[in-house]
Write a protein that holds these residues in place. Structure first.
Motif, mmCIF file in Angstrom:
data_model
loop_
_atom_site.group_PDB
_atom_site.id
_atom_site.type_symbol
_atom_site.label_atom_id
_atom_site.label_comp_id
_atom_site.label_asym_id
_atom_site.label_seq_id
_atom_site.Cartn_x
_atom_site.Cartn_y
_atom_site.Cartn_z
ATOM 1 N N ARG A 8 -31.189 34.055 -38.372
ATOM 2 C CA ARG A 8 -31.534 34.808 -37.163
ATOM 3 C C ARG A 8 -32.331 33.869 -36.266
ATOM 4 O O ARG A 8 -33.191 33.131 -36.748
ATOM 5 C CB ARG A 8 -32.418 36.021 -37.502
ATOM 6 N N ILE A 10 -35.129 32.508 -33.595
ATOM 7 C CA ILE A 10 -36.550 32.780 -33.353
ATOM 8 C C ILE A 10 -36.770 32.609 -31.854
ATOM 9 O O ILE A 10 -36.305 31.632 -31.266
ATOM 10 C CB ILE A 10 -37.440 31.794 -34.137
ATOM 11 N N GLU A 21 -34.747 30.551 -27.060
ATOM 12 C CA GLU A 21 -34.156 30.917 -28.338
ATOM 13 C C GLU A 21 -34.023 29.658 -29.189
ATOM 14 O O GLU A 21 -33.418 28.680 -28.770
ATOM 15 C CB GLU A 21 -32.776 31.540 -28.126
ATOM 16 N N ALA A 69 -41.314 29.409 -37.850
ATOM 17 C CA ALA A 69 -41.846 30.728 -37.491
ATOM 18 C C ALA A 69 -43.354 30.775 -37.720
ATOM 19 O O ALA A 69 -44.096 31.341 -36.905
ATOM 20 C CB ALA A 69 -41.145 31.817 -38.297
ATOM 21 N N ARG A 73 -46.131 31.529 -34.829
ATOM 22 C CA ARG A 73 -47.157 32.585 -34.956
ATOM 23 C C ARG A 73 -48.563 32.001 -34.818
ATOM 24 O O ARG A 73 -49.432 32.594 -34.187
ATOM 25 C CB ARG A 73 -47.022 33.306 -36.297
ATOM 26 N N HIS A 76 -49.442 31.408 -31.310
ATOM 27 C CA HIS A 76 -49.267 32.622 -30.494
ATOM 28 C C HIS A 76 -48.184 32.492 -29.436
ATOM 29 O O HIS A 76 -48.366 32.916 -28.288
ATOM 30 C CB HIS A 76 -50.594 33.035 -29.853
ATOM 31 N N ARG A 78 -44.802 33.207 -30.496
ATOM 32 C CA ARG A 78 -43.659 33.924 -31.073
ATOM 33 C C ARG A 78 -43.415 35.194 -30.278
ATOM 34 O O ARG A 78 -44.340 35.932 -29.948
ATOM 35 C CB ARG A 78 -43.946 34.262 -32.535
ATOM 36 N N GLU A 79 -42.153 35.439 -29.963
ATOM 37 C CA GLU A 79 -41.745 36.649 -29.252
ATOM 38 C C GLU A 79 -40.857 37.467 -30.180
ATOM 39 O O GLU A 79 -40.162 36.914 -31.025
ATOM 40 C CB GLU A 79 -40.954 36.287 -27.989
ATOM 41 N N ALA A 80 -40.862 38.767 -30.010
ATOM 42 C CA ALA A 80 -40.061 39.646 -30.866
ATOM 43 C C ALA A 80 -38.567 39.442 -30.626
ATOM 44 O O ALA A 80 -37.756 39.590 -31.523
ATOM 45 C CB ALA A 80 -40.437 41.093 -30.622
ATOM 46 N N GLY A 81 -38.192 39.112 -29.432
ATOM 47 C CA GLY A 81 -36.787 38.939 -29.089
ATOM 48 C C GLY A 81 -36.658 38.760 -27.601
ATOM 49 O O GLY A 81 -37.653 38.573 -26.905
ATOM 50 N N VAL A 83 -36.761 39.356 -23.886
ATOM 51 C CA VAL A 83 -37.695 40.265 -23.245
ATOM 52 C C VAL A 83 -37.060 41.140 -22.179
ATOM 53 O O VAL A 83 -37.459 42.258 -22.004
ATOM 54 C CB VAL A 83 -38.859 39.487 -22.579
#
Length: 99
Positions: A8, A10, A21, A69, A73, A76, A78-81, A83
């Motif tokens: 998947r 990141i 991405e 990943a 993190r 700071h 990292r994005e959830a997906g 936007v």
């Protein structure tokens, strides 16, 4: 799909706050090498070594993904997906027209 593709992607924010991405080991290495030197640390070094090891077949691609990943993190970024969702991407509900 390359042999070094992540299961998947990141999503991370770059220095200009654009969401990028990261879909494979090569993407992760490219991102890590452009990371500002004054913001690098042991977690960055670990992620670089993990990606290099995965590229050389000494570590699994998932191991490299997890290391990248963890780096994302820790700083700071990292994005959830993705936007933003464009209106044409949303399926209208039955009986309603999109605005």
């Amino acid at each position: 799909m390359t042999a070094n593709a992540f299961s998947r992607p990141i999503f991370v924010k770059d220095e200009g706050q654009a969401v990028r991405e990261i879909a494979c080991v090569a993407d992760a290495l490219a991102f890590l090498t452009t990371w500002p030197e004054n913001r690098r640390g042991p977690i960055h070094s670990t992620a670089v070594r993990a990606c290099q090891a995965a590229r050389e077949g000494r570590l699994t691609v998932d191991g490299a993904r997890n290391a990248f990943a963890g780096f994302a993190r820790s700083v700071h970024i990292r994005e959830a997906g993705p936007v933003s969702v464009e209106p044409w991407m949303v399926t209208p509900r039955r009986g309603r027209m999109p605005i």
